[in-house]
Design a protein around this motif. Structure first.
Motif, PDB file in Angstrom:
ATOM      1  N   VAL A 255       0.665  -1.021  -0.074  1.00  0.00           N
ATOM      2  CA  VAL A 255       0.075   0.012   0.136  1.00  0.00           C
ATOM      3  C   VAL A 255       0.873   1.231   0.011  1.00  0.00           C
ATOM      4  O   VAL A 255       0.754   2.148  -0.775  1.00  0.00           O
ATOM      5  N   ASP A 256       1.854   1.302   0.802  1.00  0.00           N
ATOM      6  CA  ASP A 256       2.841   2.544   0.996  1.00  0.00           C
ATOM      7  C   ASP A 256       3.636   2.837  -0.447  1.00  0.00           C
ATOM      8  O   ASP A 256       3.599   3.803  -0.864  1.00  0.00           O
ATOM      9  N   HIS A 259       1.249   4.219  -3.128  1.00  0.00           N
ATOM     10  CA  HIS A 259       0.797   5.520  -2.904  1.00  0.00           C
ATOM     11  C   HIS A 259       1.936   6.332  -3.173  1.00  0.00           C
ATOM     12  O   HIS A 259       1.722   7.474  -3.581  1.00  0.00           O
ATOM     13  N   ARG A 260       2.997   5.863  -2.971  1.00  0.00           N
ATOM     14  CA  ARG A 260       4.405   6.606  -3.391  1.00  0.00           C
ATOM     15  C   ARG A 260       4.359   6.480  -5.009  1.00  0.00           C
ATOM     16  O   ARG A 260       4.693   7.658  -5.451  1.00  0.00           O
ATOM     17  N   ARG A 262       1.716   6.727  -6.910  1.00  0.00           N
ATOM     18  CA  ARG A 262       0.551   7.620  -7.268  1.00  0.00           C
ATOM     19  C   ARG A 262       0.840   9.140  -7.130  1.00  0.00           C
ATOM     20  O   ARG A 262       0.410   9.898  -7.596  1.00  0.00           O
ATOM     21  N   ALA A 263       1.661   9.251  -6.013  1.00  0.00           N
ATOM     22  CA  ALA A 263       2.110  10.602  -5.994  1.00  0.00           C
ATOM     23  C   ALA A 263       3.307  11.111  -6.701  1.00  0.00           C
ATOM     24  O   ALA A 263       3.606  12.421  -6.652  1.00  0.00           O
ATOM     25  N   ALA A 272       1.275   3.456 -11.649  1.00  0.00           N
ATOM     26  CA  ALA A 272       0.348   3.393 -10.639  1.00  0.00           C
ATOM     27  C   ALA A 272      -1.256   3.499 -10.721  1.00  0.00           C
ATOM     28  O   ALA A 272      -1.861   2.499 -10.061  1.00  0.00           O
ATOM     29  N   TRP A 276      -3.323   0.350  -9.693  1.00  0.00           N
ATOM     30  CA  TRP A 276      -4.810   0.568  -8.963  1.00  0.00           C
ATOM     31  C   TRP A 276      -5.917  -0.032  -9.303  1.00  0.00           C
ATOM     32  O   TRP A 276      -6.652  -0.839  -8.928  1.00  0.00           O
TER      33      TRP A 276
END
Length: 403
Positions: A255-256, A259-260, A262-263, A272, A276
């Motif tokens: 998950v981390d 998110h990394r 996606r950012a 990403a 997802w």
């Protein structure tokens, strides 16, 4: 696994050996790092002190009577190893049990406020948030205009060499991250690997992950590419059910990492979105089988896991620990056939591994001689060499040269 009297199981009781150093030096260092990583209370500090005494001066102790996995560990060897020196039981077993006991000391299994709190999370997050990760993600943009075959090769090698981000390895190899970025492969079965993933959109890929952080990110990028380009219709990512070996990936680390990604911007963000979406519609799933933290070789895997691997088009094992478990944690002659050591596996299997322990199979005699001449035995454990090996198909090998 075949009967192998010529390849003894590795122990940690030889002073000066790499396994002895892990038990005598790395494990105490990890206890020190964990002690200072989170604001633990007096009870946890006392438990850490007791574990330090046990693993340096004492013997293997049983799990608490109320441990949720006590029966499982009894079956995994604890019944026979309790009371013996940590150095006199199989090294794979003693390493694994150390991490299991470490979770006890910090309250991972609870009940209590520290239940489920990863003692290694600060190290994983620091690596994932490092500027080097930004640089690696930005480098993806340069791949966008390459033909698919070249992009696939670059992402495969990114996943392979991403293993050098192993946090546990860094604890006993200061400066490892500053070495040359791309040492030569000592074995290269990548042609066979790609032949098992034709672009017809039907393959099921199982990837057994190793480390979190800057290794898990390129693993996810490789999966995203294979899904987007039709090299795989479905992917299954196996992670650990609880924190293990400092940096091994758990579901929380996946998950981390997502998110990394996606950012990020550019190509990384595009990957990403693929990942997802694939998780939302079931093309990408995450598994955390209890055997992933077993102190045993995969030759002893349970039937349900065997069936899952058998159903896959290809299973890819990442990293050094998974390699040890795949072929057996033994002192194989390096020219022992990888097919001989891993031939029990229920389906086609590949391994992407940087060398960080003494276990090795599948080398040519010429490659072994060149490595020994150049580096004596350091090449086995230095993390400066790597391999891609495949078993379960007609292997097409590329010529390699050790440097």
């Amino acid at each position: 696994m075949p009967d192998t009297p010529f390849a003894p199981v590795i122990l940690g009781n030889e002073p000066g050996s790499f396994p002895h150093g892990v038990l005598a030096e790395r494990h105490p260092a990890i206890i020190g790092r964990v002690r200072n990583a989170l604001p633990y209370g007096p009870e946890q500090h006392r438990a850490l002190d007791a574990l330090l005494r046990s693993c340096t001066e004492g013997t293997v102790e049983p799990l608490p009577a109320d441990a949720p996995d006590r029966d499982r560990w009894q079956e995994w060897g604890l019944a026979g190893y309790a009371g013996r020196s940590w150095y006199d039981v199989p090294w794979l077993w003693s390493e694994s049990y150390f991490y299991r006991r470490l979770l006890d000391t910090v309250g991972w299994f609870g009940p209590g406020p520290w239940q489920g709190i990863d003692p290694f999370r600060p190290f994983k997050r620091a690596e994932l948030d490092a500027p080097e990760t930004d640089e690696e993600l930005a480098a993806l943009d340069a791949l966008s205009d390459l033909p698919e075959r070249q992009r696939a090769r670059a992402l495969l090698h990114g996943s392979l060499w991403g293993n050098r981000a192993d946090l546990g390895f860094r604890l006993s190899a200061e400066g490892a991250e500053a070495r040359d970025p791309a040492p030569a492969l000592v074995a290269d079965d990548s042609a066979a690997l790609w032949s098992l993933l034709p672009p017809d959109g039907t393959a099921t890929l199982v990837l057994v992950a190793d480390n979190a952080g800057r290794e898990l990110v390129p693993d996810l990028l490789l999966i995203a590419h294979l899904l987007a380009e039709g090299r795989a219709a479905r992917a299954v990512l196996h992670v650990k059910p609880h924190p293990y070996y400092v940096s091994d990936a758990t579901t929380a680390d996946v998950v981390d990492a997502l998110h990394r990604l996606r950012a990020a911007s550019g190509a990384a963000a595009g990957h990403a979105r693929v990942l997802w979406s694939a998780m939302a519609d079931g093309r990408l799933t995450v598994r955390a089988h209890p055997f992933s933290c077993a102190p045993l070789p995969y030759a002893e895997m349970p039937d349900d896991l065997r069936a899952e691997f058998a159903a896959a088009t290809l299973t890819v094992f990442k990293g050094d620990l998974n390699y040890r478990r795949l072929v057996g944690d033994r002192l194989w002659p390096p020219t022992t056939s990888f097919q001989e050591a891993a031939g029990y596996f229920p389906g086609p299997v590949a391994t992407l591994r940087t060398l960080k322990s003494d276990v090795i199979t599948g080398l040519s005699a010429a490659t072994e001689a060149a490595l020994v001449a150049a580096e004596d035995h350091r090449w086995r454990t230095s993390g400066t060499h790597a391999l891609i090996q495949v078993c379960g198909t007609d292997v097409k090998r590329s010529p390699t040269a050790a440097t």
